[in-house]
Design a protein around this motif. Structure first.
Motif, PDB file in Angstrom:
ATOM      1  N   TRP A 177       0.826  -1.205   0.000  1.00  0.00           N
ATOM      2  CA  TRP A 177       0.000   0.000   0.000  1.00  0.00           C
ATOM      3  C   TRP A 177       0.863   1.259   0.000  1.00  0.00           C
ATOM      4  O   TRP A 177       0.561   2.227  -0.692  1.00  0.00           O
ATOM      5  CB  TRP A 177      -0.932  -0.019   1.193  1.00  0.00           C
ATOM      6  N   ALA A 178       1.940   1.223   0.781  1.00  0.00           N
ATOM      7  CA  ALA A 178       2.844   2.376   0.788  1.00  0.00           C
ATOM      8  C   ALA A 178       3.504   2.549  -0.577  1.00  0.00           C
ATOM      9  O   ALA A 178       3.744   3.674  -1.023  1.00  0.00           O
ATOM     10  CB  ALA A 178       3.902   2.200   1.871  1.00  0.00           C
ATOM     11  N   TRP A 179       3.775   1.423  -1.247  1.00  0.00           N
ATOM     12  CA  TRP A 179       4.388   1.489  -2.581  1.00  0.00           C
ATOM     13  C   TRP A 179       3.420   2.132  -3.578  1.00  0.00           C
ATOM     14  O   TRP A 179       3.819   2.987  -4.376  1.00  0.00           O
ATOM     15  CB  TRP A 179       4.762   0.088  -3.021  1.00  0.00           C
ATOM     16  N   THR A 180       2.149   1.732  -3.515  1.00  0.00           N
ATOM     17  CA  THR A 180       1.178   2.346  -4.424  1.00  0.00           C
ATOM     18  C   THR A 180       0.874   3.784  -4.025  1.00  0.00           C
ATOM     19  O   THR A 180       0.545   4.612  -4.873  1.00  0.00           O
ATOM     20  CB  THR A 180      -0.124   1.525  -4.436  1.00  0.00           C
ATOM     21  N   CYS A 181       0.991   4.083  -2.716  1.00  0.00           N
ATOM     22  CA  CYS A 181       0.728   5.444  -2.260  1.00  0.00           C
ATOM     23  C   CYS A 181       1.707   6.441  -2.872  1.00  0.00           C
ATOM     24  O   CYS A 181       1.388   7.620  -3.029  1.00  0.00           O
ATOM     25  CB  CYS A 181       0.823   5.505  -0.732  1.00  0.00           C
ATOM     26  N   SER A 182       2.906   5.957  -3.163  1.00  0.00           N
ATOM     27  CA  SER A 182       3.908   6.871  -3.724  1.00  0.00           C
ATOM     28  C   SER A 182       3.490   7.411  -5.082  1.00  0.00           C
ATOM     29  O   SER A 182       4.045   8.390  -5.566  1.00  0.00           O
ATOM     30  CB  SER A 182       5.255   6.147  -3.849  1.00  0.00           C
ATOM     31  N   TRP A 183       2.512   6.753  -5.735  1.00  0.00           N
ATOM     32  CA  TRP A 183       2.063   7.227  -7.042  1.00  0.00           C
ATOM     33  C   TRP A 183       1.210   8.471  -6.931  1.00  0.00           C
ATOM     34  O   TRP A 183       1.196   9.299  -7.842  1.00  0.00           O
ATOM     35  CB  TRP A 183       1.268   6.133  -7.765  1.00  0.00           C
ATOM     36  N   TRP A 184       0.431   8.575  -5.855  1.00  0.00           N
ATOM     37  CA  TRP A 184      -0.444   9.755  -5.744  1.00  0.00           C
ATOM     38  C   TRP A 184      -0.226  10.505  -4.436  1.00  0.00           C
ATOM     39  O   TRP A 184      -1.073  11.212  -3.943  1.00  0.00           O
ATOM     40  CB  TRP A 184      -1.911   9.373  -5.886  1.00  0.00           C
ATOM     41  N   ASP A 185       0.932  10.304  -3.814  1.00  0.00           N
ATOM     42  CA  ASP A 185       1.386  11.119  -2.701  1.00  0.00           C
ATOM     43  C   ASP A 185       0.444  11.051  -1.502  1.00  0.00           C
ATOM     44  O   ASP A 185       0.134  12.057  -0.875  1.00  0.00           O
ATOM     45  CB  ASP A 185       1.564  12.578  -3.142  1.00  0.00           C
ATOM     46  N   CYS A 186      -0.001   9.844  -1.169  1.00  0.00           N
ATOM     47  CA  CYS A 186      -0.737   9.690   0.076  1.00  0.00           C
ATOM     48  C   CYS A 186       0.259   9.383   1.199  1.00  0.00           C
ATOM     49  O   CYS A 186       1.418   9.082   0.943  1.00  0.00           O
ATOM     50  CB  CYS A 186      -1.803   8.601  -0.032  1.00  0.00           C
ATOM     51  N   ASP A 187      -0.193   9.491   2.432  1.00  0.00           N
ATOM     52  CA  ASP A 187       0.713   9.456   3.584  1.00  0.00           C
ATOM     53  C   ASP A 187       0.612   8.115   4.299  1.00  0.00           C
ATOM     54  O   ASP A 187       0.021   8.014   5.367  1.00  0.00           O
ATOM     55  CB  ASP A 187       0.365  10.605   4.540  1.00  0.00           C
ATOM     56  N   GLU A 188       1.167   7.074   3.707  1.00  0.00           N
ATOM     57  CA  GLU A 188       1.130   5.746   4.317  1.00  0.00           C
ATOM     58  C   GLU A 188       2.454   5.493   5.048  1.00  0.00           C
ATOM     59  O   GLU A 188       3.533   5.629   4.462  1.00  0.00           O
ATOM     60  CB  GLU A 188       0.924   4.671   3.242  1.00  0.00           C
ATOM     61  N   PRO A 189       2.427   5.156   6.354  1.00  0.00           N
ATOM     62  CA  PRO A 189       3.676   4.906   7.085  1.00  0.00           C
ATOM     63  C   PRO A 189       4.412   3.695   6.537  1.00  0.00           C
ATOM     64  O   PRO A 189       3.800   2.758   6.027  1.00  0.00           O
ATOM     65  CB  PRO A 189       3.197   4.669   8.522  1.00  0.00           C
ATOM     66  N   ILE A 190       5.738   3.733   6.683  1.00  0.00           N
ATOM     67  CA  ILE A 190       6.549   2.600   6.232  1.00  0.00           C
ATOM     68  C   ILE A 190       7.165   1.850   7.399  1.00  0.00           C
ATOM     69  O   ILE A 190       7.736   0.781   7.203  1.00  0.00           O
ATOM     70  CB  ILE A 190       7.662   3.069   5.271  1.00  0.00           C
ATOM     71  N   GLY A 191       7.073   2.382   8.637  1.00  0.00           N
ATOM     72  CA  GLY A 191       7.606   1.653   9.782  1.00  0.00           C
ATOM     73  C   GLY A 191       7.706   2.541  11.016  1.00  0.00           C
ATOM     74  O   GLY A 191       7.484   3.750  10.963  1.00  0.00           O
ATOM     75  N   THR A 192       8.032   1.919  12.157  1.00  0.00           N
ATOM     76  CA  THR A 192       8.210   2.635  13.420  1.00  0.00           C
ATOM     77  C   THR A 192       9.505   2.174  14.090  1.00  0.00           C
ATOM     78  O   THR A 192      10.010   1.088  13.803  1.00  0.00           O
ATOM     79  CB  THR A 192       7.028   2.361  14.377  1.00  0.00           C
ATOM     80  N   PHE A 193      10.014   3.023  14.959  1.00  0.00           N
ATOM     81  CA  PHE A 193      11.163   2.638  15.791  1.00  0.00           C
ATOM     82  C   PHE A 193      11.039   3.377  17.123  1.00  0.00           C
ATOM     83  O   PHE A 193      10.304   4.356  17.253  1.00  0.00           O
ATOM     84  CB  PHE A 193      12.492   2.961  15.108  1.00  0.00           C
ATOM     85  N   SER A 194      11.759   2.899  18.138  1.00  0.00           N
ATOM     86  CA  SER A 194      11.698   3.474  19.485  1.00  0.00           C
ATOM     87  C   SER A 194      13.072   3.980  19.903  1.00  0.00           C
ATOM     88  O   SER A 194      14.110   3.434  19.488  1.00  0.00           O
ATOM     89  CB  SER A 194      11.203   2.428  20.493  1.00  0.00           C
ATOM     90  N   PHE A 195      13.075   5.009  20.742  1.00  0.00           N
ATOM     91  CA  PHE A 195      14.321   5.534  21.310  1.00  0.00           C
ATOM     92  C   PHE A 195      13.991   6.110  22.678  1.00  0.00           C
ATOM     93  O   PHE A 195      12.822   6.309  23.040  1.00  0.00           O
ATOM     94  CB  PHE A 195      14.930   6.612  20.397  1.00  0.00           C
ATOM     95  N   SER A 196      15.034   6.396  23.460  1.00  0.00           N
ATOM     96  CA  SER A 196      14.833   6.916  24.818  1.00  0.00           C
ATOM     97  C   SER A 196      15.511   8.264  24.972  1.00  0.00           C
ATOM     98  O   SER A 196      16.563   8.523  24.374  1.00  0.00           O
ATOM     99  CB  SER A 196      15.393   5.933  25.859  1.00  0.00           C
ATOM    100  N   LEU A 197      14.896   9.139  25.778  1.00  0.00           N
ATOM    101  CA  LEU A 197      15.450  10.431  26.169  1.00  0.00           C
ATOM    102  C   LEU A 197      15.593  10.436  27.696  1.00  0.00           C
ATOM    103  O   LEU A 197      14.707   9.931  28.393  1.00  0.00           O
ATOM    104  CB  LEU A 197      14.538  11.572  25.727  1.00  0.00           C
TER     105      LEU A 197
END
Length: 769
Positions: A177-197
């Motif tokens: 879905w993210a790959w097809t979203c790139s054709w019409w510039d929709c905002d589909e996430p590609i992943g998440t990551f975590s970090f600490s402060l």
């Protein structure tokens, strides 16, 4: 300089005396009645520590038993805070009851209630405290007609450092879905990551925490993308990819992080979106009002690799394999198809010549090949081959089967042409030789039966060739007389089934006389007059046979009278019987009907129709020199076929409804139109659809392509599908890899018994059960 110091001193003194005139002195009554938690109530001083920036503190006042009366009403104020060092700035303080029921600011007083056993909680706040500064202020309480003041000293520390703990390089794979979203510039996430402060030193509060993107000054990235920015992220606290409340962190789109107390590490989950495949480098700088902005520890270095989903390159590999297979096979198959099409066209022309009625004489003749089932099978096969050789695809996957069908059709056609050749030649002499008509007719029927079988293999071919050679003896000058003599001897030796008692009383003497003239085998063998003598023997046989055949007909007496005079030739006797029978057929016209094997037939399947009569035997019709003219209508197509047989075999190439009619013809006489036959519904034949070439055959070819495709997928995905796969150049390289591997797959297939695609397809009509 001294004048400036004097001015600061006077201003500070004025602020300290805003609510307490010097003439009013501290009284011990109020001092004993109220204490301030955390303060030095003896010296009436309160020292506080605060972090730079905004501050909010709660102060608890405790009335003692010395409070009299209880409760008592009082008034309280917290003065503004003023720095003791230059520039001597003043910070406005807001104070009020903790429950919010009363408040004041800028040193104004508000009403409070003092009650023994019930603490009085006051909340004051201020903004903009400088780091490393000391502020002075006062807390003023008026009650019991007295006033008490506490001196407040607020000391701020230096800004702490916010530490972003480092994380390893990140690998993301875009979803479909993210790959097809790139054709019409929709905002589909590609992943998440975590970090600490975490802060290096505890912070009472943290406000205005946000992230800022800093591009990498130097990077080893293969591709540096300009869209790698803070807009590619969103954040939620908690560190769980689903967020602390189980929601998707990618559901919110903000680069501002929540603030609050920060006394230890806090985990934050980040959602990444809007990144094309490639390698990215940069950093997120975390900033808050209470922390140092330019510290290296607050910089979270990021290395992100993004690639397309595995399904896309695998699909490219499969497509490349198929196209590679086509490039190495289709052109060759198309050339072979053109070559076969030319051969099929020549065979079709020869088959069409056989469709033309060809007889060695007018009138009587043997059954023609033009209406035989064998020729229909040839035409069905050639028609199908004509369709399949228009493109190279059928040849590509079914070359062996198409070649087999073509070869079998050609063999049948050669035999049919040979059969016509000998038939036409023998007809020229069989007209006046009845025995030849009987013997050769049987041989022709036997040979046609072999050619009509669904399979025309080696055994059928051998038997058919033997029958043709046997017929050929009747047309060869050097073998004709011997063959004719042998046939007459065999006829003589066979017991005659003719009995004079079967005839009417007045005809029996003539029949007995003819029976005494029945030629013997010795008489035939001893004859030396050649063809003349043999013909005389043949006429003796046939005259008696003719009288016996017609003895029950209405014209039997007329035929007997002509024979008994001795002046009528055998030909004249036959003409008399044929003319009388034709007149009888005219009277019987309404009783004729056309019967079909079936009224529902598939395209390319043969269907037989025949002429039937309730009382006239088919054998009697067959010995008359009449011909049947068949007319077949299917849509705009109309066919006319002549036959000397009572049946017709046809096939159809297009669906529709076929109407079949017929009429009897003989010489120049008026034709006898027969009642129309049944309608035949012609359906599309799924067995002859082009898709059946793939569904029913090509097993070896499909296996070879499947192995080559699997090889391309495994090797290419291991070597080409790296952490940043997704550029057009990479897809092109992958496509060429697959095309080359599929070409190799054709070589694998060549290792079989031949270089032709395997599989089976029904290019000729299937055998009928």
């Amino acid at each position: 300089m001294r004048r400036k110091q004097l001015m600061y001193t006077l201003a500070f003194a004025a602020a300290m005396t805003t609510y307490a005139p010097a003439a009013i002195a501290q009284t011990p009554k109020l001092k004993a009645a109220v204490t301030l938690s955390g303060a030095n109530n003896t010296a009436d001083t309160l020292e506080l520590q605060a972090a730079p920036g905004p501050i909010s503190r709660d102060l608890d006042f405790y009335p003692t038993t010395a409070l009299d009366p209880s409760p008592s009403e009082g008034r309280l104020a917290v003065t503004n805070l003023r720095a003791t060092t230059a520039p001597g700035d003043s910070v406005i303080v807001k104070a009020g009851l903790a429950d919010g029921s009363a408040s004041a600011s800028d040193g104004a007083m508000f009403t409070v209630e003092l009650k023994v056993g019930q603490p009085l909680r006051i909340r004051f706040s201020a903004d903009g405290l400088r780091a490393g500064a000391t502020y002075k202020g006062r807390i003023v309480l008026q009650a019991l007609k007295e006033k008490r003041e506490w001196e407040v000293t607020m000391t701020t520390g230096t800004k702490t450092v916010l530490v972003a703990d480092p994380i390893p390089a990140l690998q993301f794979q875009r979803s479909l879905w993210a790959w097809t979203c790139s054709w019409w510039d929709c905002d589909e996430p590609i992943g998440t990551f975590s970090f600490s402060l975490r802060p290096k030193t505890p912070i009472g509060s943290l406000t205005g925490l946000h992230a800022r993107f800093e591009p990498s000054a130097t990077t080893a990235s293969k591709t540096l993308r300009s869209n790698f920015a803070i807009d590619s992220f969103s954040f939620v606290p908690g560190g769980d990819p689903l967020g602390p409340d189980g929601t998707d962190p990618c559901g919110g789109r903000t680069a501002t992080l929540p603030g609050g107390s920060l006394t230890g590490p806090v985990w934050i989950a980040a959602c990444v979106s809007r990144l094309e495949p490639g390698e990215y480098a940069g950093a997120l700088r975390f900033i808050a009002d209470e922390v140092q902005e330019d510290s290296a520890d607050s910089r979270l270095a990021l290395a992100i690799n993004v690639r397309d989903p595995r399904a896309i390159p695998i699909a490219v590999l499969v497509i490349g394999s198929i196209i590679g297979w086509f490039t190495t096979k289709y052109l060759t198959a198309a050339r072979k198809a053109r070559d076969m099409a030319r051969v099929v066209q020549r065979l079709t022309d020869r088959a069409n010549d056989l469709m033309k009625t060809s007889s060695g004489r007018p009138g009587w003749g043997f059954a023609d090949e033009s209406v035989s089932l064998g020729l229909m099978r040839v035409r069905v096969a050639l028609k199908r081959l004509t369709s399949l050789t228009k493109t190279g695809m059928p040849m590509l996957v079914e070359e062996a089967e198409l070649t087999r069908v073509k070869d079998e059709a050609e063999i049948r056609l050669v035999k049919l042409e040979s059969l016509r050749e000998v038939r036409v030649k023998v007809e020229q002499t069989a007209q006046i030789q009845p025995t030849i008509q009987r013997v050769v007719g049987r041989l022709l029927r036997d040979c046609s039966g072999l050619l009509a079988q669904s399979q025309f293999g080696t055994n059928q071919q051998t038997a058919c060739s033997a029958l043709i050679e046997e017929i050929r003896k009747w047309g060869a000058e050097d073998t004709f007389l011997a063959t004719y003599r042998a046939a007459l001897i065999a006829r003589s030796e066979a017991e005659s089934d003719i009995n004079a008692s079967d005839f009417p009383e007045k005809q029996r003497e003539h029949v007995k006389g003819l029976l005494t003239k029945w030629p013997t085998a010795a008489e035939i063998a001893a004859a030396t007059a050649g063809l003349t003598a043999l013909h005389e023997f043949d006429e003796r046989f046939e005259k008696l046979s003719l009288l016996n055949r017609e003895r029950s007909s209405e014209w039997a007496q007329a035929l007997f009278d002509a024979s008994s005079t001795g002046t009528a030739t055998l030909r004249q006797l036959f003409d008399l019987a044929d003319e009388a029978f034709w007149k009888a057929l005219e009277a019987e016209q309404p009783k004729f009907s056309i019967s079909a094997d079936t009224t529902n037939v598939d395209c390319y399947d043969v269907v037989g129709v025949r002429l039937v009569h309730p009382t006239i035997e088919p054998s009697r019709l067959l010995v008359h020199p009449l011909r049947l003219l068949w007319k077949i209508n299917l849509g705009a197509e109309e066919r006319t076929v002549h036959s000397q047989d009572l049946s017709l075999v046809q096939f159809f190439t297009t669906p529709g409804t076929a109407q079949i009619t017929a009429r009897l013809e003989w010489g120049g006489r008026k034709p006898i139109d027969l009642p129309a036959g049944p309608s035949i519904a012609v359906r599309a034949n799924p067995d002859y659809d082009n898709s059946q070439l793939f569904l029913q055959g090509g097993g070896l070819e499909y296996t070879a392509v499947a192995i080559a495709t699997a090889f391309a997928v495994v090797t290419a995905m291991q070597s080409q599908y790296d952490s940043t796969f997704g550029s057009p150049g990479q897809y092109l390289a992958l496509f060429l890899w697959a095309a080359g591997a599929a070409s190799g797959g054709n070589i694998l297939k060549q290792l079989g018994t031949n270089n032709s695609p395997g599989g089976q397809a029904d290019a000729a009509p299937p055998a009928k059960s």
